[in-house]
Design a protein around this motif. Sequence first.
Motif, short mmCIF file in Angstrom:
data_model
loop_
_atom_site.label_atom_id
_atom_site.label_comp_id
_atom_site.label_asym_id
_atom_site.label_seq_id
_atom_site.Cartn_x
_atom_site.Cartn_y
_atom_site.Cartn_z
N PHE A 40 19.42 -31.54 -25.49
CA PHE A 40 20.03 -30.76 -24.93
C PHE A 40 20.47 -29.51 -26.00
O PHE A 40 20.68 -28.64 -25.41
CB PHE A 40 21.54 -30.87 -24.59
N VAL A 41 20.39 -29.69 -27.79
CA VAL A 41 19.94 -28.78 -28.41
C VAL A 41 18.24 -28.39 -29.06
O VAL A 41 18.21 -28.94 -30.15
CB VAL A 41 20.64 -29.03 -29.71
N PRO A 42 18.14 -27.96 -28.15
CA PRO A 42 16.26 -27.35 -28.90
C PRO A 42 16.33 -26.95 -30.19
O PRO A 42 16.79 -26.02 -30.69
CB PRO A 42 15.70 -26.27 -27.78
N GLY A 43 15.49 -27.93 -30.98
CA GLY A 43 15.73 -27.04 -32.11
C GLY A 43 16.85 -28.07 -33.32
O GLY A 43 16.00 -28.26 -34.64
N GLY A 44 17.46 -28.99 -32.35
CA GLY A 44 18.64 -29.98 -33.34
C GLY A 44 19.36 -29.43 -34.54
O GLY A 44 19.88 -28.36 -34.17
N GLN A 45 19.85 -29.97 -35.36
CA GLN A 45 20.42 -30.41 -35.87
C GLN A 45 20.45 -28.73 -36.95
O GLN A 45 21.41 -28.47 -37.30
CB GLN A 45 20.96 -31.30 -36.90
N LEU A 46 19.08 -28.24 -36.90
CA LEU A 46 19.01 -26.81 -37.76
C LEU A 46 19.63 -25.72 -37.18
O LEU A 46 19.56 -24.75 -37.30
CB LEU A 46 17.55 -27.14 -38.28
N THR A 47 19.84 -25.86 -35.77
CA THR A 47 19.64 -25.00 -35.09
C THR A 47 21.46 -24.18 -35.82
O THR A 47 21.71 -23.75 -35.38
CB THR A 47 19.42 -24.96 -33.70
N GLN A 48 22.88 -25.55 -36.00
CA GLN A 48 23.97 -25.37 -36.21
C GLN A 48 23.60 -24.37 -37.86
O GLN A 48 24.87 -24.80 -37.84
CB GLN A 48 23.91 -26.58 -35.98
N THR A 49 23.19 -24.38 -38.41
CA THR A 49 23.50 -24.02 -39.68
C THR A 49 23.07 -23.12 -40.48
O THR A 49 21.73 -22.36 -39.66
CB THR A 49 22.05 -24.85 -40.94
N THR A 50 22.72 -22.85 -41.18
CA THR A 50 22.74 -20.91 -40.91
C THR A 50 21.02 -21.31 -42.27
O THR A 50 20.43 -21.16 -42.01
CB THR A 50 23.96 -20.05 -41.88
N ASP A 51 21.88 -20.83 -43.29
CA ASP A 51 20.50 -20.49 -44.47
C ASP A 51 19.91 -21.61 -44.84
O ASP A 51 21.07 -22.70 -45.17
CB ASP A 51 20.43 -20.28 -45.90
N VAL A 52 18.89 -22.03 -44.82
CA VAL A 52 18.15 -23.39 -45.57
C VAL A 52 17.21 -22.22 -46.15
O VAL A 52 16.23 -21.94 -46.68
CB VAL A 52 17.28 -23.57 -43.98
N ASP A 53 17.13 -22.91 -47.78
CA ASP A 53 16.86 -22.65 -48.77
C ASP A 53 15.73 -24.03 -49.35
O ASP A 53 15.34 -23.87 -50.21
CB ASP A 53 17.87 -22.53 -49.82
N ASN A 54 15.96 -24.74 -48.90
CA ASN A 54 14.92 -25.88 -49.54
C ASN A 54 13.99 -26.51 -48.60
O ASN A 54 13.58 -27.99 -49.26
CB ASN A 54 16.38 -27.40 -50.04
N PHE A 55 13.22 -25.62 -48.01
CA PHE A 55 12.00 -26.23 -47.19
C PHE A 55 11.19 -25.85 -47.35
O PHE A 55 11.07 -24.53 -47.73
CB PHE A 55 12.22 -25.51 -45.67
N PRO A 56 9.86 -26.25 -47.68
CA PRO A 56 8.87 -25.79 -49.22
C PRO A 56 8.36 -24.39 -48.03
O PRO A 56 7.80 -25.05 -46.42
CB PRO A 56 8.17 -26.61 -49.26
N GLY A 57 7.73 -23.26 -48.48
CA GLY A 57 7.07 -22.62 -47.75
C GLY A 57 7.48 -21.75 -47.23
O GLY A 57 7.54 -20.55 -46.90
N TYR A 58 8.74 -21.70 -47.52
CA TYR A 58 10.18 -20.19 -47.53
C TYR A 58 10.68 -19.53 -48.87
O TYR A 58 11.95 -20.29 -48.51
CB TYR A 58 11.25 -20.53 -46.75
N PRO A 59 9.43 -19.08 -49.79
CA PRO A 59 10.52 -18.91 -50.96
C PRO A 59 12.13 -17.93 -50.46
O PRO A 59 12.47 -17.84 -52.03
CB PRO A 59 9.44 -17.94 -51.78
N ASP A 60 11.72 -17.40 -49.80
CA ASP A 60 13.39 -16.52 -49.93
C ASP A 60 14.55 -17.35 -48.72
O ASP A 60 15.60 -16.05 -48.10
CB ASP A 60 13.07 -15.26 -49.36
#
Length: 334
Positions: A40-60
């Motif tokens: 029902f929620v394509p993308g899962g739980q992360l679509t309900q958060t704002t900033d993600v700062d701890n996934f490697p590869g996204y320095p900003d």
Amino acid sequence: MEEQVIEHIKCLIIGSGPAGYTAAIYAARADLKPVMYTGFVPGGQLTQTTDVDNFPGYPDGIMGPVMMEDFRKQAERFGTEIRFGYATSVDFTGPKHSVTIDEVKQITADTVIIATGATAKWLGLESEQKYNGFGVSACAVCDGFFFKGQDVAIVGAGDTAAEEATYLAKLANKVHMLVRRDEFRASKAMQNRVLNTPNIVIHYNTEALEVLGDDQAVNGLRVVNNKTNDESTLDITGFFVAIGHKPNTEIFQGWLDLDDNGYIITKADSTQTNIKGIFAAGDVQDHIYRQAVTAAGSGCMAALEAERYLAAKEGDETFIEEDLYIATPNRSKV
Ligand code: NDP
């Protein structure tokens, strides 16, 4: 009456969080022609958060929904067929694994990668949902950083709450911990960690009534002592809910080995369930780490294992029929 044509798929992926998409990227590149049903929620739980700062590869840093869009595009780039739909029941009697989508469409698959995730439990307050992602969070490791030097509150008294409270205490100025009974559920060791952390203030017999804010951000929490009925307000800018997670495994009950909390049990160092050809990745089988990056890692493992399983099966025609189930000590049904 017209007979229903059952679609057969080599690799079916159920769920579209980091585990599902990563499995899809690997499975597609291995030419398993994966088909993904998003839930029902394509993308899962992360679509309900704002900033993600701890996934490697996204320095900003990156917004959760944007990151999941990137995952989707990468999975599609290699030919994953992504469909909107919800798996409503399964039949793992074998030899082919059968999954029903939206109660009507029946699919059979040689391999199934279950990446249906877990859902954070919420208190059920209207204000909690209003400020979700704007000061209210169900993940201290994900969002604690945004409250550096501030006063926050956390609700819950299990191991997760204890762990998250001590994590938050390293960042925040003060952590108010709301425990609804007069004791913790957490293990003694975890409790001691909380009790020995000077900037955690424990409020026993206390429940949250309302998250207060100015429509943009949180600025307080109305609480009640359930013994005295005294109400008070805590001055906080962040509110963390840590009252447990529920793995999305209802449809697998009776087929797959689940632990006491409903998480799928996989073989050690593997994503293989008790039924060969069925793999589980991400939060649906991990109650300990629950991070996007660990979910992605196990999604990769699941696809590699599915590929190896199919290669082995192709070299041995009796493989499935003779050896469909894996003996595990607490298998619930075979
Ligand atoms: P738990 O179910 O163990 O604990 C949930 C906590 O939330 C309980 O204290 C419960 O209170 C409280 N709670 C539930 N509903 C409400 C509510 N509506 N209002 C206020 N409080 C509420 O979940 P956890 O996520 O903490 O742990 C799940 C499993 O994972 C456990 O087996 C745990 O041991 C394990 N775990 C292990 C870790 C480790 O070993 N490092 C780390 C994290 C988890 P009450 O006690 O009153 O029911």
